[in-house]
Motif scaffolding. Structure first.
Motif, PDB file in Angstrom:
ATOM      1  N   LEU A 174       0.534  -1.175  -0.008  1.00 19.63           N
ATOM      2  CA  LEU A 174       0.234  -0.094  -0.136  1.00 19.63           C
ATOM      3  C   LEU A 174       0.693   1.298   0.413  1.00 19.63           C
ATOM      4  O   LEU A 174       0.366   2.363   0.029  1.00 19.63           O
ATOM      5  N   ALA A 175       2.210   1.141  -0.005  1.00 18.49           N
ATOM      6  CA  ALA A 175       2.913   2.470  -0.002  1.00 18.49           C
ATOM      7  C   ALA A 175       2.802   3.277  -1.312  1.00 18.49           C
ATOM      8  O   ALA A 175       2.711   4.467  -0.995  1.00 18.49           O
ATOM      9  N   GLN A 176       2.707   2.486  -2.271  1.00 18.26           N
ATOM     10  CA  GLN A 176       2.385   3.349  -3.610  1.00 18.26           C
ATOM     11  C   GLN A 176       1.157   4.087  -3.593  1.00 18.26           C
ATOM     12  O   GLN A 176       1.020   5.233  -4.297  1.00 18.26           O
ATOM     13  N   HIS A 177       0.391   3.811  -2.723  1.00 17.58           N
ATOM     14  CA  HIS A 177      -0.943   4.810  -2.609  1.00 17.58           C
ATOM     15  C   HIS A 177      -0.959   5.571  -1.313  1.00 17.58           C
ATOM     16  O   HIS A 177      -2.012   6.265  -1.036  1.00 17.58           O
ATOM     17  N   GLY A 178       0.121   5.801  -0.675  1.00 13.46           N
ATOM     18  CA  GLY A 178       0.146   6.578   0.458  1.00 13.46           C
ATOM     19  C   GLY A 178      -0.555   6.370   1.732  1.00 13.46           C
ATOM     20  O   GLY A 178      -1.041   6.979   2.532  1.00 13.46           O
ATOM     21  N   ILE A 179      -0.416   4.822   1.817  1.00 13.72           N
ATOM     22  CA  ILE A 179      -1.031   4.339   3.020  1.00 13.72           C
ATOM     23  C   ILE A 179      -0.252   3.610   3.947  1.00 13.72           C
ATOM     24  O   ILE A 179       0.439   2.694   3.598  1.00 13.72           O
ATOM     25  N   ARG A 180      -0.253   3.816   5.178  1.00 17.38           N
ATOM     26  CA  ARG A 180       0.756   3.267   6.190  1.00 17.38           C
ATOM     27  C   ARG A 180      -0.307   2.320   6.856  1.00 17.38           C
ATOM     28  O   ARG A 180      -1.555   2.362   6.936  1.00 17.38           O
ATOM     29  N   VAL A 181       0.427   1.288   7.302  1.00 22.55           N
ATOM     30  CA  VAL A 181      -0.119   0.091   8.072  1.00 22.55           C
ATOM     31  C   VAL A 181       0.578  -0.210   9.382  1.00 22.55           C
ATOM     32  O   VAL A 181       1.789  -0.520   9.332  1.00 22.55           O
ATOM     33  N   ASN A 182      -0.168  -0.216  10.596  1.00 20.54           N
ATOM     34  CA  ASN A 182       0.575  -0.373  11.710  1.00 20.54           C
ATOM     35  C   ASN A 182      -0.334  -1.413  12.567  1.00 20.54           C
ATOM     36  O   ASN A 182      -1.581  -1.731  12.340  1.00 20.54           O
ATOM     37  N   THR A 183       0.259  -2.062  13.579  1.00 16.66           N
ATOM     38  CA  THR A 183      -0.432  -3.090  14.294  1.00 16.66           C
ATOM     39  C   THR A 183      -0.111  -2.596  15.825  1.00 16.66           C
ATOM     40  O   THR A 183       0.970  -2.409  16.287  1.00 16.66           O
ATOM     41  N   ILE A 184      -1.299  -3.019  16.799  1.00 18.35           N
ATOM     42  CA  ILE A 184      -1.193  -2.747  18.429  1.00 18.35           C
ATOM     43  C   ILE A 184      -1.407  -3.948  18.556  1.00 18.35           C
ATOM     44  O   ILE A 184      -2.327  -4.803  18.274  1.00 18.35           O
ATOM     45  N   ALA A 185      -0.494  -4.482  19.560  1.00 16.97           N
ATOM     46  CA  ALA A 185      -0.699  -5.555  20.304  1.00 16.97           C
ATOM     47  C   ALA A 185      -0.805  -5.377  21.770  1.00 16.97           C
ATOM     48  O   ALA A 185      -0.022  -5.379  22.589  1.00 16.97           O
ATOM     49  N   PRO A 186      -2.284  -5.210  22.062  1.00 18.81           N
ATOM     50  CA  PRO A 186      -2.509  -5.039  23.544  1.00 18.81           C
ATOM     51  C   PRO A 186      -2.218  -6.320  24.473  1.00 18.81           C
ATOM     52  O   PRO A 186      -2.294  -7.388  24.075  1.00 18.81           O
ATOM     53  N   GLY A 187      -1.926  -5.820  25.797  1.00 19.00           N
ATOM     54  CA  GLY A 187      -1.896  -6.936  26.797  1.00 19.00           C
ATOM     55  C   GLY A 187      -3.240  -7.145  27.304  1.00 19.00           C
ATOM     56  O   GLY A 187      -4.362  -7.271  26.715  1.00 19.00           O
ATOM     57  N   ILE A 188      -3.414  -7.035  28.752  1.00 25.37           N
ATOM     58  CA  ILE A 188      -4.702  -7.401  29.352  1.00 25.37           C
ATOM     59  C   ILE A 188      -5.399  -5.976  29.471  1.00 25.37           C
ATOM     60  O   ILE A 188      -4.983  -5.186  30.122  1.00 25.37           O
ATOM     61  N   VAL A 189      -6.549  -5.843  28.914  1.00 25.52           N
ATOM     62  CA  VAL A 189      -7.335  -4.448  29.086  1.00 25.52           C
ATOM     63  C   VAL A 189      -8.442  -4.613  29.689  1.00 25.52           C
ATOM     64  O   VAL A 189      -9.173  -5.733  29.582  1.00 25.52           O
ATOM     65  N   ASP A 190      -8.981  -3.670  30.489  1.00 26.55           N
ATOM     66  CA  ASP A 190      -9.953  -3.707  31.312  1.00 26.55           C
ATOM     67  C   ASP A 190     -11.394  -3.388  30.288  1.00 26.55           C
ATOM     68  O   ASP A 190     -11.739  -2.170  30.287  1.00 26.55           O
ATOM     69  N   THR A 191     -11.643  -4.286  29.384  1.00 25.67           N
ATOM     70  CA  THR A 191     -12.823  -4.120  28.650  1.00 25.67           C
ATOM     71  C   THR A 191     -14.005  -4.999  29.189  1.00 25.67           C
ATOM     72  O   THR A 191     -13.902  -5.500  29.879  1.00 25.67           O
ATOM     73  N   PRO A 192     -15.165  -4.902  28.478  1.00 20.14           N
ATOM     74  CA  PRO A 192     -16.421  -5.401  28.986  1.00 20.14           C
ATOM     75  C   PRO A 192     -16.208  -6.877  28.983  1.00 20.14           C
ATOM     76  O   PRO A 192     -17.012  -7.452  29.655  1.00 20.14           O
ATOM     77  N   MET A 193     -15.329  -7.574  28.178  1.00 18.76           N
ATOM     78  CA  MET A 193     -15.032  -9.048  28.391  1.00 18.76           C
ATOM     79  C   MET A 193     -14.502  -9.432  29.582  1.00 18.76           C
ATOM     80  O   MET A 193     -14.690 -10.647  30.051  1.00 18.76           O
ATOM     81  N   LEU A 194     -13.948  -8.554  30.214  1.00 17.99           N
ATOM     82  CA  LEU A 194     -13.390  -8.907  31.775  1.00 17.99           C
ATOM     83  C   LEU A 194     -14.594  -8.363  32.810  1.00 17.99           C
ATOM     84  O   LEU A 194     -14.105  -8.439  34.172  1.00 17.99           O
ATOM     85  N   ALA A 195     -15.489  -7.831  32.390  1.00 18.19           N
ATOM     86  CA  ALA A 195     -16.666  -7.174  33.495  1.00 18.19           C
ATOM     87  C   ALA A 195     -16.971  -8.316  34.235  1.00 18.19           C
ATOM     88  O   ALA A 195     -17.595  -8.097  35.405  1.00 18.19           O
ATOM     89  N   THR A 196     -17.287  -9.744  33.805  1.00 17.43           N
ATOM     90  CA  THR A 196     -17.697 -10.638  34.595  1.00 17.43           C
ATOM     91  C   THR A 196     -16.845 -11.389  35.680  1.00 17.43           C
ATOM     92  O   THR A 196     -17.060 -12.243  36.207  1.00 17.43           O
ATOM     93  N   VAL A 197     -15.609 -11.056  35.305  1.00 20.79           N
ATOM     94  CA  VAL A 197     -14.667 -11.685  36.354  1.00 20.79           C
ATOM     95  C   VAL A 197     -14.361 -10.935  37.603  1.00 20.79           C
ATOM     96  O   VAL A 197     -14.421  -9.436  37.594  1.00 20.79           O
ATOM     97  N   GLY A 198     -14.268 -11.792  38.677  1.00 24.03           N
ATOM     98  CA  GLY A 198     -14.169 -11.408  39.744  1.00 24.03           C
ATOM     99  C   GLY A 198     -12.954 -10.440  40.248  1.00 24.03           C
ATOM    100  O   GLY A 198     -12.125 -10.341  39.477  1.00 24.03           O
TER     101      GLY A 198
END
Length: 251
Positions: free
Chosen positions: A175-199
């Motif tokens: 995608l460089a020829q189109h002026g588009i960058r591509v990056n990636t984030i690798a999160p660790g343990i994030v306090d999201t609704p998926m953890l809402a039910t965990v004690g």
């Protein structure tokens, strides 16, 4: 790259990382289209500058529709993929071999869905006028530290997130020829609704394993990292771990 007078597309945008990112991009001046399943959107609170579109990231036509909605608002410049699933199962467990259909579904949503969104959105971004530096847009995909430190029961999830990491460099080169960058984030343990039910005891145990800061990450921190990547024009083909120096143990 600036967010003002542009549009942004965020998948998984009705909750968790996606919702925080949609708010942050809207606060930065972008007109945001938050994509999620219809059931998730029904529960999402209204946010200024954010429009919700129901779509399944594994459905090409639904993704094309969502991209078109964003592109009609303003030049599409930012694409963030947060949609994903993470069921747990061992290769060989008490009930037998890993469900092959489940493995395929995880890869289909997390990896193929991320690729579908990136490819179709890039097609729209490539049709926009570049800025004075030749830039047209940026894609931020979401992997996980499980791509590197997969735990017991994460074979499908780790495979899918490892694929997200693996496709980043060739995608950035494509995608460089189109002026588009591509990056990636690798999160660790994030306090999201998926953890809402965990004690609280479990949450405290998870936090105790993180070197520093010794707490769960916040969705707003992920969102802030996204906006930094968008604004930092020289960041391209990078995987950024957002994990407090956590390296996951086998369990």
């Amino acid at each position: 790259m600036q967010l003002t007078d542009t549009s942004a597309l965020v998948t998984g945008g009705a909750s968790g990382l996606g919702a925080a990112t949609a708010r942050a991009l809207a606060d930065g001046g972008a007109q945001v289209v938050a994509v999620d399943l219809g059931s998730a959107i029904a529960d999402a609170p209204p946010v200024d500058g954010v429009s919700y579109v129901a779509a399944d990231v594994t459905d090409e036509q639904e993704v094309r529709h969502a991209v078109g909605v964003a592109a009609d608002l303003a030049p599409l410049r930012t694409v963030v993929s947060c949609a994903g699933i993470g069921p747990s199962a061992r290769v060989l467990g008490r009930r037998g071999v890993h469900d092959l259909g489940l493995f395929a579904k995880v890869v289909q949503v997390n990896l193929v869905g991320t690729f579908t969104v990136m490819a179709l959105a890039s097609e729209a971004i490539a049709q926009t006028a570049p800025d004075e530096h030749g830039q047209r847009g940026v894609v931020v995909n979401t992997a996980s530290i499980a791509a590197f430190d997969g735990q017991i029961g994460q074979v499908a999830y780790s495979s899918s997130k490892g694929g997200v990491v693996g496709m980043m460099l060739p995608a950035a080169r494509d995608l460089a020829q189109h002026g588009i960058r591509v990056n990636t984030i690798a999160p660790g343990i994030v306090d999201t609704p998926m953890l809402a039910t965990v004690g609280e005891e479990v949450r405290a145990g998870l936090a105790a394993g993180i070197p520093f800061p010794q707490r769960l990450a916040r969705p707003e921190e992920f969102a802030r990292l996204v906006t930094m990547i968008v604004e930092h024009d020289y960041l391209n083909a990078e995987v950024i771990r957002m994990d407090g120096a956590l390296r996951m143990a086998p369990r």
